[in-house]
Write a protein that holds these residues in place. Structure first.
Motif, PDB file in Angstrom:
ATOM      1  N   VAL A 175       1.091  -1.106   0.140  1.00 38.90           N
ATOM      2  CA  VAL A 175      -0.036  -0.002   0.041  1.00 38.90           C
ATOM      3  C   VAL A 175       0.731   1.189  -0.394  1.00 38.90           C
ATOM      4  O   VAL A 175       0.374   1.960  -0.510  1.00 38.90           O
ATOM      5  CB  VAL A 175      -1.046  -0.079   0.915  1.00 38.90           C
ATOM      6  CG1 VAL A 175      -1.720   1.394   1.371  1.00 38.90           C
ATOM      7  CG2 VAL A 175      -2.114  -1.106   1.080  1.00 38.90           C
ATOM      8  N   GLY A 176       1.731   0.955   0.536  1.00 33.13           N
ATOM      9  CA  GLY A 176       2.723   2.525   0.871  1.00 33.13           C
ATOM     10  C   GLY A 176       4.166   2.695  -0.371  1.00 33.13           C
ATOM     11  O   GLY A 176       4.370   3.709  -0.727  1.00 33.13           O
ATOM     12  N   CYS A 177       3.632   1.253  -1.504  1.00 38.93           N
ATOM     13  CA  CYS A 177       4.832   1.680  -2.273  1.00 38.93           C
ATOM     14  C   CYS A 177       3.476   1.799  -3.928  1.00 38.93           C
ATOM     15  O   CYS A 177       3.784   2.554  -4.917  1.00 38.93           O
ATOM     16  CB  CYS A 177       5.390   0.467  -2.805  1.00 38.93           C
ATOM     17  SG  CYS A 177       6.762   0.416  -1.074  1.00 38.93           S
ATOM     18  N   PHE A 178       3.178   0.948  -3.949  1.00 36.03           N
ATOM     19  CA  PHE A 178       1.655   0.982  -4.658  1.00 36.03           C
ATOM     20  C   PHE A 178       1.333   2.149  -6.346  1.00 36.03           C
ATOM     21  O   PHE A 178       1.488   2.718  -7.520  1.00 36.03           O
ATOM     22  CB  PHE A 178       0.382   0.109  -4.732  1.00 36.03           C
ATOM     23  CG  PHE A 178      -0.604   0.109  -5.868  1.00 36.03           C
ATOM     24  CD1 PHE A 178      -0.337  -0.953  -7.319  1.00 36.03           C
ATOM     25  CD2 PHE A 178      -1.551   0.854  -6.301  1.00 36.03           C
ATOM     26  CE1 PHE A 178      -1.249  -1.055  -8.398  1.00 36.03           C
ATOM     27  CE2 PHE A 178      -2.152   0.776  -7.004  1.00 36.03           C
ATOM     28  CZ  PHE A 178      -2.094  -0.378  -8.432  1.00 36.03           C
ATOM     29  N   PHE A 179      -0.011   3.511  -5.079  1.00 34.57           N
ATOM     30  CA  PHE A 179       0.157   3.998  -5.140  1.00 34.57           C
ATOM     31  C   PHE A 179       1.117   5.059  -6.323  1.00 34.57           C
ATOM     32  O   PHE A 179       0.812   5.957  -7.224  1.00 34.57           O
ATOM     33  CB  PHE A 179      -0.863   5.066  -4.864  1.00 34.57           C
ATOM     34  CG  PHE A 179      -1.822   3.913  -4.196  1.00 34.57           C
ATOM     35  CD1 PHE A 179      -2.994   3.861  -4.942  1.00 34.57           C
ATOM     36  CD2 PHE A 179      -1.736   3.270  -2.961  1.00 34.57           C
ATOM     37  CE1 PHE A 179      -4.362   2.712  -4.606  1.00 34.57           C
ATOM     38  CE2 PHE A 179      -2.937   2.484  -2.730  1.00 34.57           C
ATOM     39  CZ  PHE A 179      -4.673   2.231  -3.337  1.00 34.57           C
ATOM     40  N   GLN A 180       2.154   5.249  -5.208  1.00 38.74           N
ATOM     41  CA  GLN A 180       3.252   6.229  -5.984  1.00 38.74           C
ATOM     42  C   GLN A 180       3.290   5.730  -7.108  1.00 38.74           C
ATOM     43  O   GLN A 180       4.173   6.789  -7.966  1.00 38.74           O
ATOM     44  CB  GLN A 180       4.362   6.282  -4.453  1.00 38.74           C
ATOM     45  CG  GLN A 180       4.267   6.471  -3.615  1.00 38.74           C
ATOM     46  CD  GLN A 180       3.668   7.700  -2.978  1.00 38.74           C
ATOM     47  OE1 GLN A 180       4.035   8.585  -3.999  1.00 38.74           O
ATOM     48  NE2 GLN A 180       2.580   8.195  -1.661  1.00 38.74           N
ATOM     49  N   MET A 181       4.105   4.544  -7.593  1.00 33.33           N
ATOM     50  CA  MET A 181       4.623   4.138  -7.906  1.00 33.33           C
ATOM     51  C   MET A 181       3.734   3.848  -9.438  1.00 33.33           C
ATOM     52  O   MET A 181       3.929   4.445 -10.794  1.00 33.33           O
ATOM     53  CB  MET A 181       5.212   2.235  -7.996  1.00 33.33           C
ATOM     54  CG  MET A 181       5.840   2.146  -9.130  1.00 33.33           C
ATOM     55  SD  MET A 181       6.334  -0.349  -8.695  1.00 33.33           S
ATOM     56  CE  MET A 181       7.872  -0.453 -10.067  1.00 33.33           C
ATOM     57  N   VAL A 182       2.620   3.675  -9.021  1.00 32.91           N
ATOM     58  CA  VAL A 182       1.467   3.587 -10.557  1.00 32.91           C
ATOM     59  C   VAL A 182       1.505   5.328 -11.187  1.00 32.91           C
ATOM     60  O   VAL A 182       2.245   5.570 -12.313  1.00 32.91           O
ATOM     61  CB  VAL A 182       0.002   3.741 -10.195  1.00 32.91           C
ATOM     62  CG1 VAL A 182      -1.023   4.482 -11.163  1.00 32.91           C
ATOM     63  CG2 VAL A 182       0.133   2.115  -9.362  1.00 32.91           C
ATOM     64  N   LEU A 183       1.598   6.403 -10.963  1.00 31.73           N
ATOM     65  CA  LEU A 183       2.079   8.073 -10.874  1.00 31.73           C
ATOM     66  C   LEU A 183       3.487   7.751 -11.595  1.00 31.73           C
ATOM     67  O   LEU A 183       3.739   8.768 -12.614  1.00 31.73           O
ATOM     68  CB  LEU A 183       1.928   8.485  -9.945  1.00 31.73           C
ATOM     69  CG  LEU A 183       0.519   8.639  -9.380  1.00 31.73           C
ATOM     70  CD1 LEU A 183       0.303   9.717  -7.833  1.00 31.73           C
ATOM     71  CD2 LEU A 183      -0.947   9.445 -10.286  1.00 31.73           C
ATOM     72  N   MET A 184       4.551   7.371 -10.897  1.00 32.78           N
ATOM     73  CA  MET A 184       5.691   7.715 -11.429  1.00 32.78           C
ATOM     74  C   MET A 184       5.716   7.100 -13.040  1.00 32.78           C
ATOM     75  O   MET A 184       6.680   7.244 -13.728  1.00 32.78           O
ATOM     76  CB  MET A 184       6.861   7.358 -10.747  1.00 32.78           C
ATOM     77  CG  MET A 184       6.585   7.887  -9.137  1.00 32.78           C
ATOM     78  SD  MET A 184       7.942   7.274  -7.468  1.00 32.78           S
ATOM     79  CE  MET A 184       9.358   7.789  -8.485  1.00 32.78           C
ATOM     80  N   VAL A 185       5.311   5.577 -12.774  1.00 35.97           N
ATOM     81  CA  VAL A 185       5.637   5.196 -13.648  1.00 35.97           C
ATOM     82  C   VAL A 185       4.655   6.158 -15.275  1.00 35.97           C
ATOM     83  O   VAL A 185       5.089   5.493 -15.928  1.00 35.97           O
ATOM     84  CB  VAL A 185       4.756   3.502 -13.953  1.00 35.97           C
ATOM     85  CG1 VAL A 185       5.181   2.885 -15.043  1.00 35.97           C
ATOM     86  CG2 VAL A 185       6.116   2.811 -13.589  1.00 35.97           C
TER      87      VAL A 185
END
Length: 268
Positions: A144-154
């Motif tokens: 949860v801590g990583c998923f949403f950040q990674m979607v936007l960065m990718v």
């Protein structure tokens, strides 16, 4: 010549030699160690709050000889790795879609932007209710801590691929699928690797939060247990071990980036 070298050190995006870079890195770490030693050995800060480097070293020697310590390192590494891998498997495809197709952006980006501002620790009660107290719950906190950040960065990585490059591919007769597979995806790989490298750091930062509840193992558990007994040298040891593991993995990512994409700008 000397004046020119000094000017180069503070030039915006100026280059410095590998030797100067490494000397600066070593000097920075030595300076931090010297300040730490001054504050602790000089009794400027109470040992209760700041143990000396020697005390932390003695704690490391004692713990390294214990089987429990290596068990804590392994289980923490496993939790971070699994949370990170699940994040990559789900976030990378979604991020590429969101950065490539406007309809996918409309579906995923606004919701992701909204949720990413919610602290992962706030989801812990829900995760416990939905999943329980096992390993899956701890891995879920990291996810949860990583998923949403990674979607936007990718998604940003995909958007940064030159539109002219894609149009040239269409002009040469490539189909939509071929443009995605043979042009867009290879072009975003260097930036994607950097994103994966950054998200790995996020995964380690959420480790302690993931090991806060119903656990009897892991580096986070070791840190929290040491806090209860005011064993600050063990707290320092746990933090340093997490930092060291993260640094080793970060350097491996940097090395892979240089080997796989030597033409791309990257860190040292």
């Amino acid at each position: 010549m000397q004046k020119k070298k000094k000017h180069q050190l503070f030039k915006i995006r100026g280059e410095i030699s590998r030797k100067v870079y490494m000397i600066t890195v070593v000097a920075t770490f030595v300076g931090i160690l010297a300040l730490w030693s001054l504050l602790s050995y000089g009794n400027l800060v109470s040992p209760t709050f700041l143990p000396s480097p020697g005390k932390v070293w003695a704690s490391m020697v004692t713990n390294v000889q214990s089987g429990d310590f290596w068990g804590y390192v392994w289980i923490s590494f496993y939790r971070v790795l699994m949370g990170y891998l699940i994040t990559c498997l789900l976030a990378i495809p979604i991020g590429i879609l969101a950065g490539t197709f406007k309809i996918a952006e409309a579906i995923f980006v606004p919701v992701t932007e909204f949720i990413r501002y919610m602290p992962a620790t706030a989801f812990i009660p829900l995760i416990i209710v939905w999943i329980g107290l096992g390993e899956s719950a701890k891995i879920s906190v990291i996810f949860v801590g990583c998923f949403f950040q990674m979607v936007l960065m990718v998604a940003d990585n995909a958007k940064s691929v030159s539109g002219e490059l894609l149009q040239a591919s269409y002009t040469l007769g490539a189909s939509r699928f071929q443009v995605l597979r043979k042009v867009l995806f290879p072009a975003l790989l260097p930036d994607l690797m950097n994103t994966m490298r950054l998200i790995m750091g996020w995964a380690w930062s959420y480790l302690v939060a993931a090991e806060l509840f119903a656990t009897s193992s892991g580096l986070g558990f070791m840190i929290m247990r040491a806090q209860r007994y005011m064993q600050t040298e063990v707290i320092f040891l746990g933090i340093l071990v997490i930092g060291l593991l993260g640094l080793i993995i970060d350097r491996l990512f940097a090395l892979m980036n240089k080997k796989l994409f030597p033409w791309a700008e990257g860190g040292r």
